[in-house]
Design a protein around this motif. Structure first.
Motif, PDB file in Angstrom:
ATOM      1  N   ARG A  51       6.057  -0.450  -4.004  1.00  0.00           N
ATOM      2  CA  ARG A  51       6.369  -1.265  -2.763  1.00  0.00           C
ATOM      3  C   ARG A  51       5.373  -0.150  -1.411  1.00  0.00           C
ATOM      4  O   ARG A  51       6.135   0.734  -1.133  1.00  0.00           O
ATOM      5  CB  ARG A  51       7.891  -1.208  -2.342  1.00  0.00           C
ATOM      6  N   PRO A  52       4.157  -0.251  -1.274  1.00  0.00           N
ATOM      7  CA  PRO A  52       3.345   0.612  -0.686  1.00  0.00           C
ATOM      8  C   PRO A  52       3.568   0.796   0.556  1.00  0.00           C
ATOM      9  O   PRO A  52       3.347   2.109   1.368  1.00  0.00           O
ATOM     10  CB  PRO A  52       1.990   0.063  -0.897  1.00  0.00           C
ATOM     11  N   ALA A  53       4.343   0.027   1.415  1.00  0.00           N
ATOM     12  CA  ALA A  53       4.780   0.176   2.798  1.00  0.00           C
ATOM     13  C   ALA A  53       5.857   1.027   2.851  1.00  0.00           C
ATOM     14  O   ALA A  53       6.269   1.666   4.043  1.00  0.00           O
ATOM     15  CB  ALA A  53       5.012  -1.129   3.330  1.00  0.00           C
ATOM     16  N   ASP A  54       6.463   1.335   1.993  1.00  0.00           N
ATOM     17  CA  ASP A  54       7.876   1.995   1.833  1.00  0.00           C
ATOM     18  C   ASP A  54       7.483   3.584   1.901  1.00  0.00           C
ATOM     19  O   ASP A  54       6.593   3.927   1.252  1.00  0.00           O
ATOM     20  CB  ASP A  54       8.919   1.862   0.921  1.00  0.00           C
ATOM     21  N   ALA A  55       8.371   4.324   2.558  1.00  0.00           N
ATOM     22  CA  ALA A  55       7.981   5.685   2.795  1.00  0.00           C
ATOM     23  C   ALA A  55       8.216   6.711   1.222  1.00  0.00           C
ATOM     24  O   ALA A  55       7.471   7.480   1.205  1.00  0.00           O
ATOM     25  CB  ALA A  55       8.989   6.259   3.838  1.00  0.00           C
ATOM     26  N   ASP A  56       9.163   5.852   0.319  1.00  0.00           N
ATOM     27  CA  ASP A  56       9.410   6.752  -0.607  1.00  0.00           C
ATOM     28  C   ASP A  56       8.681   5.996  -1.913  1.00  0.00           C
ATOM     29  O   ASP A  56       9.229   5.888  -3.064  1.00  0.00           O
ATOM     30  CB  ASP A  56      11.025   6.729  -1.014  1.00  0.00           C
ATOM     31  N   SER A  57       7.453   5.216  -1.661  1.00  0.00           N
ATOM     32  CA  SER A  57       6.806   4.512  -2.971  1.00  0.00           C
ATOM     33  C   SER A  57       6.114   5.191  -3.809  1.00  0.00           C
ATOM     34  O   SER A  57       5.223   5.805  -3.212  1.00  0.00           O
ATOM     35  CB  SER A  57       6.267   3.554  -2.120  1.00  0.00           C
ATOM     36  N   LEU A  78       4.060  -7.831   7.536  1.00  0.00           N
ATOM     37  CA  LEU A  78       3.394  -6.834   8.525  1.00  0.00           C
ATOM     38  C   LEU A  78       2.254  -7.360   9.122  1.00  0.00           C
ATOM     39  O   LEU A  78       1.514  -7.990   8.554  1.00  0.00           O
ATOM     40  CB  LEU A  78       2.704  -5.675   7.469  1.00  0.00           C
ATOM     41  N   ALA A  79       1.904  -6.851  10.397  1.00  0.00           N
ATOM     42  CA  ALA A  79       0.819  -7.062  11.327  1.00  0.00           C
ATOM     43  C   ALA A  79      -0.056  -5.876  11.214  1.00  0.00           C
ATOM     44  O   ALA A  79       0.006  -4.749  11.579  1.00  0.00           O
ATOM     45  CB  ALA A  79       1.383  -7.143  12.819  1.00  0.00           C
ATOM     46  N   LEU A  80      -1.072  -6.037  10.461  1.00  0.00           N
ATOM     47  CA  LEU A  80      -2.191  -5.027   9.999  1.00  0.00           C
ATOM     48  C   LEU A  80      -2.965  -4.603  11.262  1.00  0.00           C
ATOM     49  O   LEU A  80      -3.467  -3.477  11.036  1.00  0.00           O
ATOM     50  CB  LEU A  80      -3.126  -5.704   9.087  1.00  0.00           C
ATOM     51  N   VAL A  87       2.415   0.007   8.047  1.00  0.00           N
ATOM     52  CA  VAL A  87       1.082  -0.494   8.204  1.00  0.00           C
ATOM     53  C   VAL A  87      -0.080   0.667   7.497  1.00  0.00           C
ATOM     54  O   VAL A  87      -0.840   0.297   6.299  1.00  0.00           O
ATOM     55  CB  VAL A  87       0.214  -0.906   9.097  1.00  0.00           C
ATOM     56  N   ARG A  88      -0.022   1.847   8.074  1.00  0.00           N
ATOM     57  CA  ARG A  88      -0.749   2.876   7.248  1.00  0.00           C
ATOM     58  C   ARG A  88      -0.680   3.126   5.878  1.00  0.00           C
ATOM     59  O   ARG A  88      -1.651   3.344   5.169  1.00  0.00           O
ATOM     60  CB  ARG A  88      -0.640   4.210   8.096  1.00  0.00           C
ATOM     61  N   ARG A  89       0.594   2.924   5.487  1.00  0.00           N
ATOM     62  CA  ARG A  89       0.960   3.484   4.004  1.00  0.00           C
ATOM     63  C   ARG A  89       0.217   2.217   3.083  1.00  0.00           C
ATOM     64  O   ARG A  89      -0.331   2.422   2.303  1.00  0.00           O
ATOM     65  CB  ARG A  89       2.306   3.580   3.650  1.00  0.00           C
ATOM     66  N   ALA A  90       0.473   0.894   3.443  1.00  0.00           N
ATOM     67  CA  ALA A  90      -0.132  -0.251   2.796  1.00  0.00           C
ATOM     68  C   ALA A  90      -1.809  -0.076   2.753  1.00  0.00           C
ATOM     69  O   ALA A  90      -2.288  -0.198   1.786  1.00  0.00           O
ATOM     70  CB  ALA A  90       0.285  -1.447   3.382  1.00  0.00           C
ATOM     71  N   VAL A  91      -2.251   0.246   3.870  1.00  0.00           N
ATOM     72  CA  VAL A  91      -3.809   0.180   3.759  1.00  0.00           C
ATOM     73  C   VAL A  91      -4.280   1.387   2.980  1.00  0.00           C
ATOM     74  O   VAL A  91      -5.247   1.060   2.389  1.00  0.00           O
ATOM     75  CB  VAL A  91      -4.093   0.465   5.418  1.00  0.00           C
ATOM     76  N   ALA A  92      -3.664   2.405   2.995  1.00  0.00           N
ATOM     77  CA  ALA A  92      -3.948   3.675   2.459  1.00  0.00           C
ATOM     78  C   ALA A  92      -4.058   3.127   0.677  1.00  0.00           C
ATOM     79  O   ALA A  92      -4.629   3.709  -0.020  1.00  0.00           O
ATOM     80  CB  ALA A  92      -2.975   4.811   2.509  1.00  0.00           C
ATOM     81  N   PHE A  93      -3.003   2.539   0.295  1.00  0.00           N
ATOM     82  CA  PHE A  93      -2.763   1.967  -1.038  1.00  0.00           C
ATOM     83  C   PHE A  93      -3.964   1.189  -1.282  1.00  0.00           C
ATOM     84  O   PHE A  93      -4.558   1.367  -2.406  1.00  0.00           O
ATOM     85  CB  PHE A  93      -1.465   1.230  -1.267  1.00  0.00           C
ATOM     86  N   MET A  94      -4.133   0.079  -0.455  1.00  0.00           N
ATOM     87  CA  MET A  94      -5.289  -0.796  -0.833  1.00  0.00           C
ATOM     88  C   MET A  94      -6.830   0.103  -0.846  1.00  0.00           C
ATOM     89  O   MET A  94      -7.471  -0.257  -1.906  1.00  0.00           O
ATOM     90  CB  MET A  94      -5.488  -1.851   0.234  1.00  0.00           C
ATOM     91  N   ARG A  95      -6.804   1.099  -0.093  1.00  0.00           N
ATOM     92  CA  ARG A  95      -8.093   1.750  -0.039  1.00  0.00           C
ATOM     93  C   ARG A  95      -8.184   2.463  -1.420  1.00  0.00           C
ATOM     94  O   ARG A  95      -9.260   2.474  -2.109  1.00  0.00           O
ATOM     95  CB  ARG A  95      -8.184   2.784   1.192  1.00  0.00           C
ATOM     96  N   ALA A  96      -7.084   2.785  -1.758  1.00  0.00           N
ATOM     97  CA  ALA A  96      -6.983   3.803  -3.146  1.00  0.00           C
ATOM     98  C   ALA A  96      -7.369   2.683  -4.237  1.00  0.00           C
ATOM     99  O   ALA A  96      -7.971   3.253  -5.261  1.00  0.00           O
ATOM    100  CB  ALA A  96      -5.743   4.455  -3.273  1.00  0.00           C
ATOM    101  N   THR A  97      -6.862   1.416  -4.140  1.00  0.00           N
ATOM    102  CA  THR A  97      -7.140   0.498  -5.226  1.00  0.00           C
ATOM    103  C   THR A  97      -8.569   0.099  -5.367  1.00  0.00           C
ATOM    104  O   THR A  97      -9.127   0.333  -6.561  1.00  0.00           O
ATOM    105  CB  THR A  97      -6.419  -0.696  -4.885  1.00  0.00           C
ATOM    106  N   PHE A  98      -9.240   0.018  -4.123  1.00  0.00           N
ATOM    107  CA  PHE A  98     -10.753  -0.092  -4.292  1.00  0.00           C
ATOM    108  C   PHE A  98     -11.310   1.075  -4.811  1.00  0.00           C
ATOM    109  O   PHE A  98     -12.232   0.896  -5.683  1.00  0.00           O
ATOM    110  CB  PHE A  98     -11.300  -0.318  -2.777  1.00  0.00           C
ATOM    111  N   THR A  99     -11.020   2.413  -4.529  1.00  0.00           N
ATOM    112  CA  THR A  99     -11.614   3.263  -4.894  1.00  0.00           C
ATOM    113  C   THR A  99     -11.383   3.689  -6.362  1.00  0.00           C
ATOM    114  O   THR A  99     -12.237   3.780  -7.288  1.00  0.00           O
ATOM    115  CB  THR A  99     -10.995   4.529  -4.160  1.00  0.00           C
TER     116      THR A  99
END
Length: 288
Positions: A51-57, A78-80, A87-99
């Motif tokens: 759950r990438p938007a959660d603080a303890d994910s 979520l409104a991106l 939102v920042r946590r979710a976007v960071a997760f997706m960037r890590a997925t691309f990387t």
């Protein structure tokens, strides 16, 4: 080829309150829905959830995204374009997925999340919510030959409910399908080491989930002018629930203006099946 031995990671970006509201409404969260559909389409594959938007994910296995064969990104309210911690946590997760180079598939907010992570933009729908079903989705020239849309007719409907839309696709993205309500209905995004296939609609959900979504958003649908009253939203949801229980009923298909692209679950889920088949056939690049 078989899906046995594959490892999938489901990224459920719904905030906790939205997850519980969805469970109260239809008995499952967006992540639960993806778990069910992947168990059906890829029997034998192992599925974990984050759950990438959660603080303890964190990944429960203590591993990395690279340990997985694919990531599946669920819908989310979520409104991106909002600068929130979720939102920042979710976007960071997706960037890590691309990387990581791990291929990904996403629906609705999943497409928006991949877009923002790769440098594109999202905004509120210009024409208001696209609620219930996206109508007359049509493939672009690129989409007509893209494997994600293989098996779709020239124009089709699909379950959909969203209040935001992709405005600008990132560099190295390909628009695959559009309709009059939403320009970006399907796209492929290649960014850094990774590839993402995604749709703005919801091939993963059942019609009962469409009815539940309308009920949860009844007030906003009235405010947007799609319905005159919340009672009218409920009437539509009742029809959709009945069609979920009896998808062979021609009278309900006629009243709702739907065909087997929606009523037949195998056809409704085709983009996810095509993604899994491409993964099995071509590996992480998804390219022949």
């Amino acid at each position: 080829m078989t899906s046995r031995g594959l490892r999938f990671l489901i990224a459920e970006s719904e905030p906790p309150k939205a997850r519980e509201e969805r469970r109260d409404s239809v008995g499952r969260s967006s992540g639960d829905t993806y778990l069910d559909i992947l168990a059906h389409l890829a029997p034998g594959a192992a599925c974990d959830r984050i759950r990438p938007a959660d603080a303890d994910s964190d990944l429960q296995s203590g591993g990395t995204i690279s340990d997985y064969d694919a990531v599946f990104l669920t819908g989310s309210p979520l409104a991106l374009y909002d600068e929130t911690s979720e939102v920042r946590r979710a976007v960071a997760f997706m960037r890590a997925t691309f990387t990581s180079g791990t291929p990904a598939f996403g629906s609705c907010a999943g497409l928006q999340l991949a877009t923002v992570a790769a440098g594109g933009t999202v905004r509120p729908n210009r024409s208001g919510p696209e609620a219930g079903f996206a109508r007359r989705i049509t493939a672009t020239d690129a989409g007509r030959t893209h494997p994600m849309l293989a098996g779709r007719p020239a124009a089709y409907d699909a379950p959909s409910i969203h209040t935001d839309e992709v405005v600008t696709l990132p560099t190295d993205a390909v628009l695959l399908a559009s309709n009059r309500a939403t320009v970006v209905q399907a796209a492929e995004i290649r960014h850094e080491n990774g590839v993402f296939w995604g749709v703005q609609y919801h091939p993963e959900i059942g019609l009962d989930e469409v009815g539940g979504a309308l009920r949860r958003q009844a007030s906003s649908l009235v405010e947007s002018g799609l319905a005159r009253t919340c009672a009218a939203v409920e009437e539509q949801a009742v029809l959709i629930d009945a069609f979920h229980r009896e998808p062979q009923r021609r009278d309900l298909a006629w009243r709702l203006g739907l065909d087997d692209q929606v009523s037949d679950s195998e056809k409704r889920q085709i983009e996810i099946r095509n993604f899994i088949n491409a993964l099995l056939t071509h590996g992480r690049s998804l390219r022949p």
